[in-house]
Design a protein around this motif. Structure first.
Motif, mmCIF file in Angstrom:
data_model
loop_
_atom_site.group_PDB
_atom_site.id
_atom_site.type_symbol
_atom_site.label_atom_id
_atom_site.label_comp_id
_atom_site.label_asym_id
_atom_site.label_seq_id
_atom_site.Cartn_x
_atom_site.Cartn_y
_atom_site.Cartn_z
ATOM 1 N N GLY A 37 0.803 -1.212 0.000
ATOM 2 C CA GLY A 37 0.000 0.000 0.000
ATOM 3 C C GLY A 37 0.837 1.263 0.000
ATOM 4 O O GLY A 37 2.051 1.230 -0.085
ATOM 5 N N PHE A 38 0.137 2.385 0.074
ATOM 6 C CA PHE A 38 0.789 3.682 0.141
ATOM 7 C C PHE A 38 1.086 4.024 1.587
ATOM 8 O O PHE A 38 0.358 3.638 2.492
ATOM 9 C CB PHE A 38 -0.114 4.777 -0.447
ATOM 10 C CG PHE A 38 -0.211 4.729 -1.935
ATOM 11 C CD1 PHE A 38 -1.306 4.154 -2.551
ATOM 12 C CD2 PHE A 38 0.791 5.263 -2.714
ATOM 13 C CE1 PHE A 38 -1.399 4.111 -3.928
ATOM 14 C CE2 PHE A 38 0.703 5.228 -4.094
ATOM 15 C CZ PHE A 38 -0.390 4.653 -4.699
ATOM 16 N N GLY A 63 -12.291 2.369 -2.076
ATOM 17 C CA GLY A 63 -11.094 1.665 -2.519
ATOM 18 C C GLY A 63 -10.096 1.370 -1.418
ATOM 19 O O GLY A 63 -9.156 0.616 -1.629
ATOM 20 N N VAL A 64 -10.284 1.910 -0.230
ATOM 21 C CA VAL A 64 -9.378 1.624 0.884
ATOM 22 C C VAL A 64 -9.825 0.330 1.547
ATOM 23 O O VAL A 64 -10.958 0.211 1.997
ATOM 24 C CB VAL A 64 -9.341 2.776 1.913
ATOM 25 C CG1 VAL A 64 -8.554 2.364 3.153
ATOM 26 C CG2 VAL A 64 -8.739 4.021 1.295
ATOM 27 N N GLU A 65 -8.932 -0.652 1.567
ATOM 28 C CA GLU A 65 -9.219 -1.933 2.216
ATOM 29 C C GLU A 65 -8.885 -1.877 3.704
ATOM 30 O O GLU A 65 -9.588 -2.458 4.523
ATOM 31 C CB GLU A 65 -8.423 -3.048 1.548
ATOM 32 C CG GLU A 65 -8.847 -3.300 0.111
ATOM 33 C CD GLU A 65 -7.951 -4.299 -0.592
ATOM 34 O OE1 GLU A 65 -7.139 -4.970 0.082
ATOM 35 O OE2 GLU A 65 -8.046 -4.394 -1.823
ATOM 36 N N LEU A 79 0.967 6.641 8.263
ATOM 37 C CA LEU A 79 -0.298 6.014 7.874
ATOM 38 C C LEU A 79 -0.010 5.085 6.705
ATOM 39 O O LEU A 79 0.555 5.509 5.699
ATOM 40 C CB LEU A 79 -1.319 7.078 7.443
ATOM 41 C CG LEU A 79 -2.577 6.596 6.718
ATOM 42 C CD1 LEU A 79 -3.430 5.709 7.623
ATOM 43 C CD2 LEU A 79 -3.386 7.774 6.201
ATOM 44 N N THR A 80 -0.383 3.811 6.840
ATOM 45 C CA THR A 80 -0.231 2.843 5.765
ATOM 46 C C THR A 80 -1.619 2.461 5.291
ATOM 47 O O THR A 80 -2.469 2.076 6.096
ATOM 48 C CB THR A 80 0.527 1.590 6.252
ATOM 49 O OG1 THR A 80 1.788 1.985 6.784
ATOM 50 C CG2 THR A 80 0.749 0.620 5.109
ATOM 51 N N VAL A 81 -1.857 2.598 4.003
ATOM 52 C CA VAL A 81 -3.166 2.331 3.416
ATOM 53 C C VAL A 81 -3.023 1.253 2.354
ATOM 54 O O VAL A 81 -2.168 1.346 1.479
ATOM 55 C CB VAL A 81 -3.761 3.613 2.781
ATOM 56 C CG1 VAL A 81 -5.064 3.318 2.090
ATOM 57 C CG2 VAL A 81 -3.936 4.692 3.830
ATOM 58 N N ALA A 82 -3.896 0.235 2.438
ATOM 59 C CA ALA A 82 -3.943 -0.812 1.425
ATOM 60 C C ALA A 82 -5.230 -0.654 0.621
ATOM 61 O O ALA A 82 -6.267 -0.310 1.175
ATOM 62 C CB ALA A 82 -3.899 -2.184 2.082
ATOM 63 N N GLY A 83 -5.138 -0.906 -0.654
ATOM 64 C CA GLY A 83 -6.320 -0.828 -1.501
ATOM 65 C C GLY A 83 -6.044 -0.077 -2.781
ATOM 66 O O GLY A 83 -4.901 0.226 -3.110
ATOM 67 N N THR A 84 -7.122 0.261 -3.473
ATOM 68 C CA THR A 84 -7.004 0.883 -4.794
ATOM 69 C C THR A 84 -7.361 2.372 -4.792
ATOM 70 O O THR A 84 -7.496 2.962 -5.852
ATOM 71 C CB THR A 84 -7.920 0.153 -5.790
ATOM 72 O OG1 THR A 84 -9.267 0.228 -5.313
ATOM 73 C CG2 THR A 84 -7.515 -1.294 -5.969
#
Length: 105
Positions: A37-38, A63-65, A79-84
């Motif tokens: 992720g970002f 889109g955020v998982e 902050l770590t974000v997974a998803g599209t």
């Protein structure tokens, strides 16, 4: 007195770790998608309430998982974000919650 007969036994320690299983560093696992992720550098976070607010704001973005904050009180948190979701959409959600994004990668 409570008449409950069913109880759940929780393990006090995970194999090959020290401490209880919920807070032992060896027992923590994160989904592989978090690595892909970002990451955003955040400023202005001081407590667990700030973390909760940021995570809640980020997870409302389409889109955020998942969203996880590593708090560094008085410093730069991550902050770590997974998803599209797009980087801009997550940044807008964080700034809309009242916090500043120093950088993203």
């Amino acid at each position: 007195m409570c008449e409950t007969t069913a109880r759940t036994e929780l393990p006090l320690s995970a194999p090959n770790t020290f401490g209880c299983s919920c807070c032992s560093t060896g027992a923590r696992t994160h989904p592989a998608s978090l690595v892909e992720g970002f990451e955003y550098s955040l400023e202005g976070l001081t407590c667990a309430h700030c973390v909760q607010t940021i995570e809640k704001a980020a997870t409302t973005v389409d889109g955020v998982e998942s969203a996880t904050v590593e708090l560094v009180a008085g410093g730069t948190s991550r902050l770590t974000v997974a998803g599209t979701a797009s980087v801009e959409a997550v940044r807008d959600a964080v700034t809309g919650a009242g916090y500043s994004v120093a950088a993203s990668r």
